[in-house]
Design a protein around this motif. Structure first.
Motif, PDB file in Angstrom:
ATOM      1  N   TYR A   1       0.837  -1.199   0.000  1.00 54.23           N
ATOM      2  CA  TYR A   1       0.000   0.000   0.000  1.00 54.23           C
ATOM      3  C   TYR A   1       0.869   1.245   0.000  1.00 54.23           C
ATOM      4  O   TYR A   1       2.072   1.203   0.284  1.00 54.23           O
ATOM      5  CB  TYR A   1      -0.899   0.019   1.241  1.00 54.23           C
ATOM      6  N   GLU A   2       0.244   2.345  -0.311  1.00 54.54           N
ATOM      7  CA  GLU A   2       0.877   3.657  -0.178  1.00 54.54           C
ATOM      8  C   GLU A   2      -0.157   4.605   0.393  1.00 54.54           C
ATOM      9  O   GLU A   2      -1.306   4.625  -0.063  1.00 54.54           O
ATOM     10  CB  GLU A   2       1.368   4.153  -1.540  1.00 54.54           C
ATOM     11  N   VAL A   3       0.225   5.371   1.403  1.00 54.22           N
ATOM     12  CA  VAL A   3      -0.697   6.266   2.083  1.00 54.22           C
ATOM     13  C   VAL A   3      -0.406   7.710   1.692  1.00 54.22           C
ATOM     14  O   VAL A   3       0.750   8.140   1.670  1.00 54.22           O
ATOM     15  CB  VAL A   3      -0.586   6.109   3.618  1.00 54.22           C
ATOM     16  N   PHE A   4      -1.478   8.455   1.426  1.00 54.86           N
ATOM     17  CA  PHE A   4      -1.377   9.880   1.117  1.00 54.86           C
ATOM     18  C   PHE A   4      -2.085  10.646   2.229  1.00 54.86           C
ATOM     19  O   PHE A   4      -3.261  10.372   2.518  1.00 54.86           O
ATOM     20  CB  PHE A   4      -2.031  10.194  -0.228  1.00 54.86           C
ATOM     21  N   PRO A   5      -1.395  11.589   2.872  1.00 56.53           N
ATOM     22  CA  PRO A   5      -2.027  12.304   3.986  1.00 56.53           C
ATOM     23  C   PRO A   5      -3.178  13.187   3.523  1.00 56.53           C
ATOM     24  O   PRO A   5      -3.288  13.550   2.348  1.00 56.53           O
ATOM     25  CB  PRO A   5      -0.876  13.151   4.552  1.00 56.53           C
ATOM     26  N   GLU A   6      -4.031  13.504   4.458  1.00 55.09           N
ATOM     27  CA  GLU A   6      -5.138  14.422   4.187  1.00 55.09           C
ATOM     28  C   GLU A   6      -4.601  15.717   3.586  1.00 55.09           C
ATOM     29  O   GLU A   6      -3.580  16.248   4.020  1.00 55.09           O
ATOM     30  CB  GLU A   6      -5.882  14.712   5.491  1.00 55.09           C
ATOM     31  N   GLY A   7      -5.281  16.217   2.565  1.00 51.50           N
ATOM     32  CA  GLY A   7      -4.861  17.452   1.922  1.00 51.50           C
ATOM     33  C   GLY A   7      -3.867  17.266   0.801  1.00 51.50           C
ATOM     34  O   GLY A   7      -3.391  18.252   0.219  1.00 51.50           O
TER      35      GLY A   7
END
Length: 258
Positions: free
Chosen positions: A34-40
């Motif tokens: 997986y890869e996570v993208f922060p809020e915004g």
């Protein structure tokens, strides 16, 4: 067999990724990279990464799916786990014929429940249709900001299978995962439709080409059967014909269950 994706996943980077508690719980329930993208995060950055993974997945044998961090979806996965849900059984039982039959039966049942003729039921739409060509499920509702978002690499080259690996549905008018997988298989084989985003209440699919005028109305009926809110709450006129007009100019299919 108990579904075995409810295990810890791993990110693709060398360093741990910062994430919320809910995001951590979601990736811990999955064994997928997986890869996570922060809020915004920038919408275009997320989509660019998705497109890169889409190309990479063709070589490495996975299908990327964009999943906004969703506490309700994570809770659904926990329920599915408790109920010993099996993605293998769901995929094994999937059938294009069953998907088409399910949509036809749902549509006929809804039509029978009205006092309208089918012509009245379909309605008329003679305005400029809305073209839907961007996914929005990971956007904050009514705002330009993105939610915290995960791109999972689901280990299949059959895009229609991802709704079995990342299950949702089975409440109100949202189909059970087994029905959803058969429908997705049917639409993939007929139109090349690929699930792009999944939440607990939204699924967005992409197609390479807009459907023809000859196919649009029948497909719009299927969309209505699959997700009545696509018409009842997702159009200006509340008509199936408006969805048909939109499908002729759209490469994204949007489904939302209230």
């Amino acid at each position: 067999m108990i579904i075995d994706f409810f295990k810890r996943g791993s990110n693709n980077g060398d360093q741990p990724q910062a994430m919320s508690d809910t995001a951590r719980e979601m990736v811990e329930k999955c064994k997928f990279p997986y890869e996570v993208f922060p809020e915004g995060s920038n919408h275009s950055d997320i989509m660019k990464r998705y497109e890169e993974k889409l190309r990479e997945g063709k070589e490495k044998g996975f299908t990327p799916v964009i999943v906004p961090v969703d506490e309700t979806l994570e809770e659904y996965w926990e329920i599915f786990e408790d109920e010993e849900y099996s993605f293998e059984d769901t995929i094994r039982g999937a059938s294009s014929e069953e998907g088409k039959k399910f949509l036809h039966e749902c549509y006929e049942e809804m039509l029978d429940d009205t006092s309208m003729s089918e012509e009245e039921y379909v309605g008329e739409f003679d305005d400029e249709p809305d073209a839907i060509n961007h996914v929005t499920a990971f956007m904050e509702f009514g705002a330009p900001d993105t939610l915290e978002t995960i791109i999972f690499e689901v280990p299949t080259t059959n895009p229609w299978e991802v709704v079995a690996y990342l299950p949702f549905g089975g409440w109100n008018e949202c189909p059970n995962p087994d029905k959803m997988v058969s429908v997705c298989k049917y639409w993939f084989e007929k139109y090349g439709a690929v699930p792009v985003t999944i939440t607990h209440e939204i699924m967005e699919m992409s197609v390479l080409e807009c459907v023809s005028a000859g196919d649009a109305l029948e497909l719009a009926k299927e969309h209505y059967a699959f997700c009545p809110d696509r018409v009842d709450q997702g159009t200006r006129t509340g008509t199936i014909s408006e969805v048909a007009a939109s499908l002729e100019v759209s490469k994204i299919w949007y489904f939302w269950w209230d």
